[in-house]
Design an enzyme around this catalytic site. Structure first.
Site, PDB file in Angstrom:
ATOM      1  N   GLY A 198       0.778  -1.239   0.000  1.00  0.00           N
ATOM      2  CA  GLY A 198       0.000   0.000   0.000  1.00  0.00           C
ATOM      3  C   GLY A 198       0.809   1.288   0.000  1.00  0.00           C
ATOM      4  CB  SER A 199       4.259   2.263  -0.906  1.00  0.00           C
ATOM      5  OG  SER A 199       4.429   1.971  -2.272  1.00  0.00           O
TER       6      SER A 199
ATOM      7  NE  ARG B  15     -11.502 -11.476 -15.452  1.00  0.00           N
ATOM      8  CZ  ARG B  15     -10.930 -10.750 -16.425  1.00  0.00           C
ATOM      9  NH1 ARG B  15     -11.283  -9.500 -16.611  1.00  0.00           N
ATOM     10  NH2 ARG B  15     -10.021 -11.274 -17.208  1.00  0.00           N
TER      11      ARG B  15
ATOM     12  NE  ARG C 288      -9.489 -11.939  -7.985  1.00  0.00           N
ATOM     13  CZ  ARG C 288     -10.062 -13.134  -7.827  1.00  0.00           C
ATOM     14  NH1 ARG C 288      -9.488 -14.040  -7.068  1.00  0.00           N
ATOM     15  NH2 ARG C 288     -11.187 -13.418  -8.441  1.00  0.00           N
TER      16      ARG C 288
ATOM     17  CG  LEU D 138     -11.322  -4.565 -11.412  1.00  0.00           C
ATOM     18  CD1 LEU D 138     -11.486  -3.054 -11.460  1.00  0.00           C
ATOM     19  CD2 LEU D 138     -11.811  -5.118 -10.079  1.00  0.00           C
TER      20      LEU D 138
ATOM     21  CG  ASN E  43      -3.469  -0.736 -12.333  1.00  0.00           C
ATOM     22  OD1 ASN E  43      -3.286  -0.769 -11.108  1.00  0.00           O
ATOM     23  ND2 ASN E  43      -2.809  -1.532 -13.168  1.00  0.00           N
TER      24      ASN E  43
ATOM     25  CG  HIS F 230       1.982  -1.827 -15.465  1.00  0.00           C
ATOM     26  ND1 HIS F 230       1.991  -3.043 -14.812  1.00  0.00           N
ATOM     27  CD2 HIS F 230       2.724  -2.000 -16.597  1.00  0.00           C
ATOM     28  CE1 HIS F 230       2.702  -3.911 -15.537  1.00  0.00           C
ATOM     29  NE2 HIS F 230       3.154  -3.296 -16.621  1.00  0.00           N
TER      30      HIS F 230
ATOM     31  CG  ASP G 199      -0.928  -4.395 -16.041  1.00  0.00           C
ATOM     32  OD1 ASP G 199      -1.600  -3.859 -15.149  1.00  0.00           O
ATOM     33  OD2 ASP G 199      -0.132  -5.324 -15.822  1.00  0.00           O
TER      34      ASP G 199
ATOM     35  CD  GLU H  66       4.852   2.233  -9.018  1.00  0.00           C
ATOM     36  OE1 GLU H  66       3.748   2.086  -8.477  1.00  0.00           O
ATOM     37  OE2 GLU H  66       5.645   1.297  -9.217  1.00  0.00           O
TER      38      GLU H  66
HETATM   39  C1  GRF Z   1       3.435  -0.982  -7.554  1.00  0.00           C
HETATM   40  O1  GRF Z   1       4.709  -1.178  -8.141  1.00  0.00           O
HETATM   41  C2  GRF Z   1       2.387  -0.792  -8.628  1.00  0.00           C
HETATM   42  O2  GRF Z   1       2.866  -0.165  -9.785  1.00  0.00           O
HETATM   43  C3  GRF Z   1       2.007  -2.211  -8.961  1.00  0.00           C
HETATM   44  O3  GRF Z   1       2.041  -2.893  -7.731  1.00  0.00           O
HETATM   45  C4  GRF Z   1       2.957  -2.238  -6.842  1.00  0.00           C
HETATM   46  C5  GRF Z   1       2.180  -1.919  -5.598  1.00  0.00           C
HETATM   47  O4  GRF Z   1       2.968  -1.373  -4.585  1.00  0.00           O
HETATM   48  N1  GRF Z   1       0.715  -2.267  -9.618  1.00  0.00           N
HETATM   49  P1  GRF Z   1       2.281  -0.687  -3.331  1.00  0.00           P
HETATM   50  O5  GRF Z   1       1.340  -1.723  -2.723  1.00  0.00           O
HETATM   51  O6  GRF Z   1       1.554   0.526  -3.801  1.00  0.00           O
HETATM   52  O7  GRF Z   1       3.397  -0.361  -2.400  1.00  0.00           O
END
Ligand code: GRF
Length: 193
Positions: free
Chosen positions: A12-13, A66, A92, A94, A108, A110, A146, A175
Site C-alpha cells: 500500500g505505498s 472473476r 485481481r 476486474l 491503475n 503499472h 494492464d 509512481e
Molecule cells: C506498484 O509497483 C504498482 O505499480 C504495482 O504494484 C505495486 C504496488 O505497490 N501495480 P504498493 O502496494 O503501492 O506499495
C-alpha cells in the site's frame, strides 16, 4: 469533492502517498478517499489506512472467480457512493460488472510500459533485463491485464542501480509522485475545471 475508493492487495505505498496528498498535498480539496478496500485480510496497507482515519473494508477474493468477485466488490462499494475507483497494487482482474458500474472511472498504476511488460513483477523484469530506464504507467482499467488507455507515463532512470531493491525504490518514488498528479488532473477535469 470526488469520492474515491482505493483498492489494494498488499504493502500500500501508493495508497499511502495518495492518502497523504489528499490530506495535505496536491489532492487536498480535490478528492476524498472514502474507503480503502483490500482483497486480502493481511494486506499491510490496511493498518496504514486506519492510521489516516480512512474507512477500510476487506472483501476477500480467495476461492472466487472473476465474475463472482466482481459481484461482491460492486456490492461492497455501493454504500460508499464513490465516483472513482483507484487501483494501487490490487492484484485481481476486474470484470464487466465493475467496469459497467464505473465506466471509464477506474485507474491503475503499472511499473512498466505495458507495450513491453504486463502483469506482475515489472521491476524484477527491468532489473533482470538490465534496463537503463523503465517507464511507469497510469492507465484506465479495462478487462485485460494492464491494457487500458494510457493516461500518463514517466521514465525512471535506472543507470547505476545495484540491486532489485534499488530499482524498485527508484520506481516507487516516481509512481508516488505521478499517480497523484494524474489523478488531480483527471478529477478536476471531471468537475468541469
Ligand atoms: C506498484 O509497483 C504498482 O505499480 C504495482 O504494484 C505495486 C504496488 O505497490 N501495480 P504498493 O502496494 O503501492 O506499495
Amino acid at each position: 469533492m470526488t469520492r474515491v475508493a482505493i483498492l489494494i492487495s498488499g504493502r500500500g505505498s501508493n495508497m499511502e502517498a495518495l492518502l497523504r496528498e489528499s490530506r495535505d498535498g496536491i489532492l487536498a480539496g480535490v478528492c476524498e478517499p472514502v474507503v480503502v478496500v483490500s482483497n486480502r485480510p493481511d494486506a499491510r496497507g490496511l493498518e496504514v489506512a486506519k492510521g489516516f482515519g480512512v474507512a477500510t473494508a476487506v472483501v476477500p477474493s480467495a476461492g472466487l472467480d472473476r465474475e463472482a468477485y466482481d459481484r461482491v466488490l460492486v456490492e461492497a462499494l455501493e454504500p460508499y457512493a464513490v465516483d472513482w475507483v483507484v487501483l494501487a497494487g490490487f492484484m485481481r482482474l476486474l470484470g464487466p460488472r465493475m467496469l459497467r458500474r464505473y465506466p471509464g472511472r477506474i485507474t491503475n498504476i503499472h511499473p512498466a510500459d505495458p507495450a513491453r511488460f504486463r502483469g506482475v513483477g515489472g521491476y524484477r523484469w527491468a532489473w533482470e533485463q538490465g534496463l537503463l530506464r523503465t517507464t511507469v504507467t497510469v492507465h484506465l482499467v479495462d478487462e485485460g491485464v494492464d491494457t487500458g488507455p494510457i493516461l500518463a507515463q514517466e521514465d525512471v532512470d535506472l543507470r547505476g542501480a545495484r540491486s532489485l531493491q534499488e530499482v524498485e525504490s527508484r520506481g516507487l518514488q516516481v509512481e508516488h509522485r505521478l499517480y497523484s498528479r494524474v489523478l488531480r488532473r483527471l478529477f478536476l477535469q471531471g468537475q468541469g475545471a
